[in-house]
Design a protein around this motif. Sequence first.
Motif, PDB file in Angstrom:
ATOM      1  N   THR A  90       0.842  -1.204   0.000  1.00  0.00           N
ATOM      2  CA  THR A  90       0.000   0.000   0.000  1.00  0.00           C
ATOM      3  C   THR A  90       0.875   1.251   0.000  1.00  0.00           C
ATOM      4  OG1 THR A  90      -1.690  -1.177   1.260  1.00  0.00           O
ATOM      5  CG2 THR A  90      -1.811   1.232   1.299  1.00  0.00           C
ATOM      6  N   GLN A  91       1.887   1.256   0.866  1.00  0.00           N
ATOM      7  CA  GLN A  91       2.727   2.460   0.993  1.00  0.00           C
ATOM      8  C   GLN A  91       3.561   2.701  -0.262  1.00  0.00           C
ATOM      9  OE1 GLN A  91       4.853   2.212   4.664  1.00  0.00           O
ATOM     10  NE2 GLN A  91       2.989   2.366   5.867  1.00  0.00           N
ATOM     11  N   GLU A  92       4.113   1.634  -0.813  1.00  0.00           N
ATOM     12  CA  GLU A  92       4.956   1.790  -2.002  1.00  0.00           C
ATOM     13  C   GLU A  92       4.099   2.207  -3.208  1.00  0.00           C
ATOM     14  OE1 GLU A  92       8.068   2.044  -2.130  1.00  0.00           O
ATOM     15  OE2 GLU A  92       8.343   2.027  -4.299  1.00  0.00           O
ATOM     16  N   LEU A  93       2.921   1.592  -3.325  1.00  0.00           N
ATOM     17  CA  LEU A  93       2.020   1.960  -4.430  1.00  0.00           C
ATOM     18  C   LEU A  93       1.594   3.421  -4.286  1.00  0.00           C
ATOM     19  CD1 LEU A  93       0.397   1.122  -6.940  1.00  0.00           C
ATOM     20  CD2 LEU A  93      -1.416   0.306  -5.415  1.00  0.00           C
ATOM     21  N   ALA A  94       1.268   3.829  -3.063  1.00  0.00           N
ATOM     22  CA  ALA A  94       0.843   5.222  -2.831  1.00  0.00           C
ATOM     23  C   ALA A  94       1.958   6.190  -3.214  1.00  0.00           C
ATOM     24  CB  ALA A  94       0.446   5.408  -1.373  1.00  0.00           C
ATOM     25  N   ARG A  95       3.205   5.861  -2.837  1.00  0.00           N
ATOM     26  CA  ARG A  95       4.358   6.726  -3.175  1.00  0.00           C
ATOM     27  C   ARG A  95       4.473   6.878  -4.687  1.00  0.00           C
ATOM     28  NH1 ARG A  95       7.035   5.032   1.540  1.00  0.00           N
ATOM     29  NH2 ARG A  95       7.632   3.006   0.767  1.00  0.00           N
ATOM     30  N   ARG A  96       4.361   5.756  -5.383  1.00  0.00           N
ATOM     31  CA  ARG A  96       4.511   5.800  -6.845  1.00  0.00           C
ATOM     32  C   ARG A  96       3.365   6.570  -7.500  1.00  0.00           C
ATOM     33  NH1 ARG A  96       7.843   1.139  -9.009  1.00  0.00           N
ATOM     34  NH2 ARG A  96       9.222   0.738  -7.270  1.00  0.00           N
ATOM     35  N   LEU A  97       2.150   6.354  -6.996  1.00  0.00           N
ATOM     36  CA  LEU A  97       0.992   7.019  -7.595  1.00  0.00           C
ATOM     37  C   LEU A  97       1.023   8.527  -7.326  1.00  0.00           C
ATOM     38  CD1 LEU A  97      -1.710   4.321  -6.757  1.00  0.00           C
ATOM     39  CD2 LEU A  97      -0.892   4.938  -9.041  1.00  0.00           C
ATOM     40  N   LYS A  98       1.494   8.896  -6.136  1.00  0.00           N
ATOM     41  CA  LYS A  98       1.607  10.330  -5.808  1.00  0.00           C
ATOM     42  C   LYS A  98       2.604  10.990  -6.748  1.00  0.00           C
ATOM     43  CE  LYS A  98       0.646  10.464  -0.969  1.00  0.00           C
ATOM     44  NZ  LYS A  98       1.214  10.278   0.362  1.00  0.00           N
ATOM     45  N   ALA A  99       3.753  10.309  -6.930  1.00  0.00           N
ATOM     46  CA  ALA A  99       4.824  10.873  -7.752  1.00  0.00           C
ATOM     47  C   ALA A  99       4.349  11.095  -9.184  1.00  0.00           C
ATOM     48  CB  ALA A  99       6.036   9.944  -7.720  1.00  0.00           C
ATOM     49  N   SER A 100       3.453  10.222  -9.674  1.00  0.00           N
ATOM     50  CA  SER A 100       3.006  10.363 -11.061  1.00  0.00           C
ATOM     51  C   SER A 100       1.748  11.223 -11.164  1.00  0.00           C
ATOM     52  CB  SER A 100       2.758   8.975 -11.673  1.00  0.00           C
ATOM     53  OG  SER A 100       1.661   8.367 -11.019  1.00  0.00           O
ATOM     54  N   GLY A 101       1.237  11.717 -10.018  1.00  0.00           N
ATOM     55  CA  GLY A 101       0.040  12.581 -10.025  1.00  0.00           C
ATOM     56  C   GLY A 101      -1.139  11.931 -10.704  1.00  0.00           C
ATOM     57  N   SER A 102      -1.335  10.635 -10.418  1.00  0.00           N
ATOM     58  CA  SER A 102      -2.324   9.852 -11.170  1.00  0.00           C
ATOM     59  C   SER A 102      -3.780  10.069 -10.775  1.00  0.00           C
ATOM     60  CB  SER A 102      -2.008   8.369 -10.965  1.00  0.00           C
ATOM     61  OG  SER A 102      -2.197   8.066  -9.595  1.00  0.00           O
ATOM     62  N   GLY A 103      -4.017  10.544  -9.535  1.00  0.00           N
ATOM     63  CA  GLY A 103      -5.415  10.657  -9.067  1.00  0.00           C
ATOM     64  C   GLY A 103      -5.946   9.339  -8.520  1.00  0.00           C
ATOM     65  N   VAL A 104      -5.072   8.318  -8.449  1.00  0.00           N
ATOM     66  CA  VAL A 104      -5.454   7.052  -7.814  1.00  0.00           C
ATOM     67  C   VAL A 104      -4.863   7.062  -6.410  1.00  0.00           C
ATOM     68  CG1 VAL A 104      -5.424   4.535  -7.972  1.00  0.00           C
ATOM     69  CG2 VAL A 104      -5.211   5.913 -10.064  1.00  0.00           C
ATOM     70  N   THR A 105      -5.700   6.774  -5.398  1.00  0.00           N
ATOM     71  CA  THR A 105      -5.184   6.739  -4.024  1.00  0.00           C
ATOM     72  C   THR A 105      -5.393   5.350  -3.444  1.00  0.00           C
ATOM     73  OG1 THR A 105      -7.263   7.701  -3.244  1.00  0.00           O
ATOM     74  CG2 THR A 105      -5.401   9.210  -3.558  1.00  0.00           C
ATOM     75  N   VAL A 106      -4.604   5.045  -2.402  1.00  0.00           N
ATOM     76  CA  VAL A 106      -4.592   3.661  -1.900  1.00  0.00           C
ATOM     77  C   VAL A 106      -4.473   3.659  -0.376  1.00  0.00           C
ATOM     78  CG1 VAL A 106      -2.168   3.556  -2.644  1.00  0.00           C
ATOM     79  CG2 VAL A 106      -3.288   1.472  -1.992  1.00  0.00           C
ATOM     80  N   TYR A 107      -5.197   2.745   0.246  1.00  0.00           N
ATOM     81  CA  TYR A 107      -5.295   2.698   1.714  1.00  0.00           C
ATOM     82  C   TYR A 107      -5.210   1.238   2.160  1.00  0.00           C
ATOM     83  CZ  TYR A 107      -7.430   6.998   0.142  1.00  0.00           C
ATOM     84  OH  TYR A 107      -7.653   8.191  -0.523  1.00  0.00           O
ATOM     85  N   SER A 108      -4.621   1.015   3.357  1.00  0.00           N
ATOM     86  CA  SER A 108      -4.711  -0.326   3.943  1.00  0.00           C
ATOM     87  C   SER A 108      -5.600  -0.239   5.171  1.00  0.00           C
ATOM     88  CB  SER A 108      -3.325  -0.863   4.302  1.00  0.00           C
ATOM     89  OG  SER A 108      -2.691  -0.030   5.240  1.00  0.00           O
TER      90      SER A 108
END
Length: 300
Positions: free
Chosen positions: A193-211
């Motif tokens: 969750t944390q690694e995916l969130a970091r990557r998605l934030k960096a790419s400004g994708s608008g996808v968010t992730v939670y555990s």
Amino acid sequence: APQIRKMLSSGVCTSTVQLPGKVAVVTGANTGIGKETAKELARRGARVYLACRDVQKGELVAREIQMMTGNQQVLVRKLDLADTKSIRAFAQCFLEEEKHLHILINNAGVMMCPYSKTADGFEMHMGVNHLGHFLLTHLLLEKLKESAPSRVVNVSSLAHHLGRIHFHNLQGEKFYQSGLAYCHSKLANILFTQELARRLKASGSGVTVYSVHPGTVNSELVRHSALMRWIWRMFSFFIKTPQQGAQTSLYCALTEGLEVLSGNHFSDCHVAWVSAQARNETVARRLWDVSCDLLGIPVD
Ligand SMILES: NC(=O)C1=CN([C@@H]2O[C@H](COP(=O)(O)OP(=O)(O)OC[C@H]3O[C@@H](n4cnc5c(N)ncnc54)[C@H](OP(=O)(O)O)[C@@H]3O)[C@@H](O)[C@H]2O)C=CC1
Ligand SMILES: CC1=C(/C=C/C(C)=C/C=C/C(C)=C/C=O)C(C)(C)CCC1
């Protein structure tokens, strides 16, 4: 007793968000927490895919949800997370069938099963709970990005506190203890969750992730352990119902303004503390790379 019950069962998703025109996928939706999560998403008007390994069980639940919510857009598709061929087939059909994916709930899980391997030779807990959902999310990620704002919810557990990522024994071949194997896989859910969130934030994708930790919930999760079944029976009055257990997943999927908390862990509909292991970025990155390697996904 009512006080203890209240303490163990707190956390209610109070969001009033409605979901007409939205598409959701819930894994392991034929029973327990997944079924209640899918039911509430359907009640709010989403088209909900019940991703189940047993399609017959799924169809019965889909009919029940349709009857209870009046939403006919509840569909069952075969997904066995213990087989990457099944995961790829599910994703391929879904991508052909649907233009959008707004909510992905990675809910399915196994706990304390005797040592066994998935079709691809992964230890069952790591294979189903972590690697299966890792691959599924990877295959659906472009669709989630195209549908942004969209969300991924990974159902982890408080049990992650006892987990460790033993890179030299990821498949439990050197030593294996079923309870700990579950804890390791739930730690992997949080690191993912944390690694995916970091990557998605960096790419400004608008996808968010939670555990999330759903709480201690009266479900079929304890099916492999006589001791746990006994504890669950003895304390059934105190622990959460599956409907109460679904609240934190729903909170993370629905609550407006939660985007800034992408990557966080939630329990009882609040941000929750995670173990030191679960905050280790180096382990999270390495687990990401190793997972890609095992699943034949190009490492970026
Ligand atoms: N119950 C609890 O106290 C807690 C639960 N959790 C987590 O909550 C999540 C939901 O668990 P819960 O509802 O309690 O448990 P259940 O056992 O009731 O539900 C688990 C679901 O996962 C499905 N599943 C298992 N293996 C696979 C597979 N190979 N492929 C696809 N689906 C699969 C099951 O399908 P089938 O019915 O066909 O076996 C079932 O639908 C899990 O991730 C669990 O770790 C976390 C903390 C506490
Ligand atoms: C001893 C005890 C309990 C046991 C809790 C346990 C054993 C929780 C395990 C949770 C798991 C395995 C979560 C899965 O991810 C109850 C029922 C709270 C009631 C009070 C006394």
